[in-house]
Design a protein around this motif. Structure first.
Motif, PDB file in Angstrom:
ATOM      1  N   TYR A 286       1.055  -0.715   0.126  1.00  0.00           N
ATOM      2  CA  TYR A 286      -0.074   0.000   0.178  1.00  0.00           C
ATOM      3  C   TYR A 286       0.666   1.131  -0.220  1.00  0.00           C
ATOM      4  N   TYR A 290      -0.725   4.800  -1.804  1.00  0.00           N
ATOM      5  CA  TYR A 290      -0.945   6.067  -1.255  1.00  0.00           C
ATOM      6  C   TYR A 290      -0.562   7.244  -1.669  1.00  0.00           C
ATOM      7  N   CYS A 291       1.214   6.504  -1.614  1.00  0.00           N
ATOM      8  CA  CYS A 291       2.041   7.849  -1.914  1.00  0.00           C
ATOM      9  C   CYS A 291       2.349   8.870  -2.919  1.00  0.00           C
ATOM     10  N   ARG A 294      -0.283  11.200  -3.680  1.00  0.00           N
ATOM     11  CA  ARG A 294      -0.375  12.605  -2.931  1.00  0.00           C
ATOM     12  C   ARG A 294       0.742  13.344  -3.144  1.00  0.00           C
ATOM     13  N   THR A 302       0.056  18.505  -0.790  1.00  0.00           N
ATOM     14  CA  THR A 302       0.901  17.555  -0.532  1.00  0.00           C
ATOM     15  C   THR A 302       2.040  18.904   0.565  1.00  0.00           C
ATOM     16  N   THR A 309      -0.207  15.982   5.493  1.00  0.00           N
ATOM     17  CA  THR A 309      -0.378  14.559   4.498  1.00  0.00           C
ATOM     18  C   THR A 309       0.483  13.645   5.042  1.00  0.00           C
ATOM     19  N   ILE A 310       1.687  13.597   5.916  1.00  0.00           N
ATOM     20  CA  ILE A 310       2.151  12.241   5.959  1.00  0.00           C
ATOM     21  C   ILE A 310       1.773  11.815   7.297  1.00  0.00           C
ATOM     22  N   ARG A 312      -1.559  11.527   7.498  1.00  0.00           N
ATOM     23  CA  ARG A 312      -2.042  10.711   7.052  1.00  0.00           C
ATOM     24  C   ARG A 312      -1.941   9.349   5.887  1.00  0.00           C
ATOM     25  N   THR A 313      -0.672   9.287   5.826  1.00  0.00           N
ATOM     26  CA  THR A 313      -0.671   8.743   4.466  1.00  0.00           C
ATOM     27  C   THR A 313      -0.135   6.988   5.776  1.00  0.00           C
ATOM     28  N   ASP A 316      -3.747   5.947   6.606  1.00  0.00           N
ATOM     29  CA  ASP A 316      -3.634   5.505   6.155  1.00  0.00           C
ATOM     30  C   ASP A 316      -3.116   3.575   5.557  1.00  0.00           C
ATOM     31  N   ILE A 317      -1.782   3.951   5.442  1.00  0.00           N
ATOM     32  CA  ILE A 317      -1.283   2.650   5.030  1.00  0.00           C
ATOM     33  C   ILE A 317      -1.226   1.529   6.420  1.00  0.00           C
TER      34      ILE A 317
END
Length: 466
Positions: A286, A290-291, A294, A302, A309-310, A312-313, A316-317
């Motif tokens: 993932y 995801y990266c 973005r 970003t 953003t970092i 949230r990423t 999410d991962i």
């Protein structure tokens, strides 16, 4: 004050008496207190004072003026996009996997490519041509969204050109997505309440037929999806499924999994260690998912908020990795429980009770994901589940094959999808970007560069007034 009020009343009356235009792109200009219609073949209807029913149609007609490409241009754009995407995928995979270049060239210049390009081009051509024809008819329904539904249904018949297997997969997926759009439309119109847990419940329920097909009816599962489940399972192969779950030999006493060849060590230790391993493997999968978007598609946002953003990423991962790891953990735990509490003296296939509970338990992994991802995952598994159910019923001769069923399903689904795509009142927010953006590029163009529809899809004043 009286003069000002009189002037405002006259302006409002003139605005309400403005003719509503459907059909060919038009331009309205005021001349000597009247209106000059500079278009041919357009159907004009005068709106009565206080009637706002045509406000959205006027806005849609003005918005589409000068932007809708010809049907021939749409055909060429669709074929170009398909050839470019297929070529990139074919030759990219050849470079990554070390496949021979000659084999990739033969795959690219094959009949399958011609059929897929023919389907894409024919669909775009028919959709644009039929919608423009309906808009120029005096008896037209008048709404671009209604005409888009009709055009989408007729153009959807072009799926018959494509490969039957791919047509079936695409038809079931699009029908599932169209059903989701109908659910959203019912919530907006207050036909039924919004249920936040509904997508998760659908996902959990769909895992029961999938679990049954994976263990006892592998013929009913889509071959690509079956290979994907086997890949996620890692240490479970066909021999283990056959000897320990499908055709279990009778025995006098329970044989632990570690001695039966299922796994090493006690079940609890094995399951916890496997959970950690699966999370590490799926989390790595993932990271680019995801990266990359973005960094490339949302680079401005970003850079504007790099810390959020970092965070949230990473979240999410972690959640997506835990979703898939929990799914596999629950499935294997059900396998261990079925062997531990089954009637070993009887033998035979695994109990249906453990398959049902295992399917429901494995579906709980979706709760790691946010509601938007839960909906997308449920849209993905619904066609897989229905495929299993249909193939099992067909094997038992409880149903009969329906000729051209995939063509009909795809046609109806694309009618609803194109209705939502072109209905400005419903907004394109209900269509996910990976469905909406390709349609915008092919239908409105251009393939590369800023979209003519724009990113925001902000409503006009006429739409806000509704």
């Amino acid at each position: 004050c009286a003069a000002t009020a009189r002037n405002m009343s006259e302006s409002q009356a003139a605005e309400q008496a403005r003719p509503s235009v459907t059909g060919s792109p038009v331009r309205l200009s005021e001349k000597n207190g009247g209106f000059d219609l500079t278009a041919t073949g357009a159907h004009v209807a005068r709106r009565q004072p206080g009637d706002l029913s045509g406000a959205s149609d006027d806005a849609d007609a003005e918005w589409h003026a000068g932007q809708e490409m010809s049907a021939t241009a749409a055909l060429l754009r669709a074929i170009t996009a398909l050839v470019a995407a297929r070529g990139t995928l074919t030759f990219g995979l050849a470079l990554v996997t070390g496949r021979k270049l000659s084999s990739a060239v033969r795959s690219f210049f094959s009949t399958d490519t011609v059929r897929q390009a023919g389907f894409m081009g024919t669909y775009s051509f028919l959709y644009i041509a039929i919608r423009r024809y309906l808009a120029t008819r005096p008896s037209a329904m008048g709404s671009l969204a209604s005409n888009s539904f009709i055009a989408g249904c007729i153009a959807g018949l072009s799926i018959a050109i494509d490969d039957p297997g791919r047509a079936h997969a695409l038809a079931t997926y699009m029908l599932s997505r169209a059903a989701a759009l109908v659910c959203h439309a019912g919530v907006r119109r207050q036909w039924w309440p919004a249920l936040q847990w509904f997508p998760a419940a659908v996902f959990i329920a769909c895992e029961v037929p999938i679990m049954y097909g994976y263990v006892l009816a592998q013929y009913a599962v889509d071959p690509d999806y079956y290979r994907l489940i086997m890949k996620w399972s890692r240490d479970i192969n066909e021999d283990i499924l056959e000897t320990l779950f499908r055709n279990v030999a009778p025995s006098e006493q329970y044989i632990p999994c570690e001695h039966a060849g299922y796994h090493k060590g006690p079940c609890t230790q094995y399951l916890l260690y496997d959970l950690l391993q699966n999370w590490l493997i799926t989390a790595k999968m993932y990271v680019p998912i995801y990266c990359l978007p973005r960094v490339t598609l949302s680079a401005d946002r970003t850079l504007a908020n790099p810390v959020s953003t970092i965070k949230r990423t990473i979240r999410d991962i972690f959640n997506s990795g835990m979703m898939l790891a929990t799914y596999i953990f629950m499935m294997k735990a059900a396998f261990c429980a079925s062997r531990r509490y089954a009637d070993v003296k009887k033998g035979g296939p695994v109990s249906l009770f453990f398959l049902i509970t295992g399917g429901l338990a494995s579906g709980l992994g979706v709760l790691w994901e946010p509601p938007s991802r839960q909906e997308e995952l449920s849209i993905y598994v619904v066609p897989q589940s229905l495929t299993v159910v249909w193939n099992v019923l067909r094997r038992r001769k409880w149903v009969v094959p329906i000729p051209a069923a995939s063509v009909v399903m795809f046609s109806v689904a694309m009618g609803f999808i194109m209705h939502h795509f072109d209905d400005s009142r419903k907004s394109r927010g209900s269509l996910k970007p990976y469905v909406r953006i390709p349609l915008e590029r092919v239908i409105d163009g251009p393939l590369i560069g800023p979209s003519k529809r724009g990113r925001g899809n902000k409503p006009t004043k006429a739409q806000k007034s509704l």
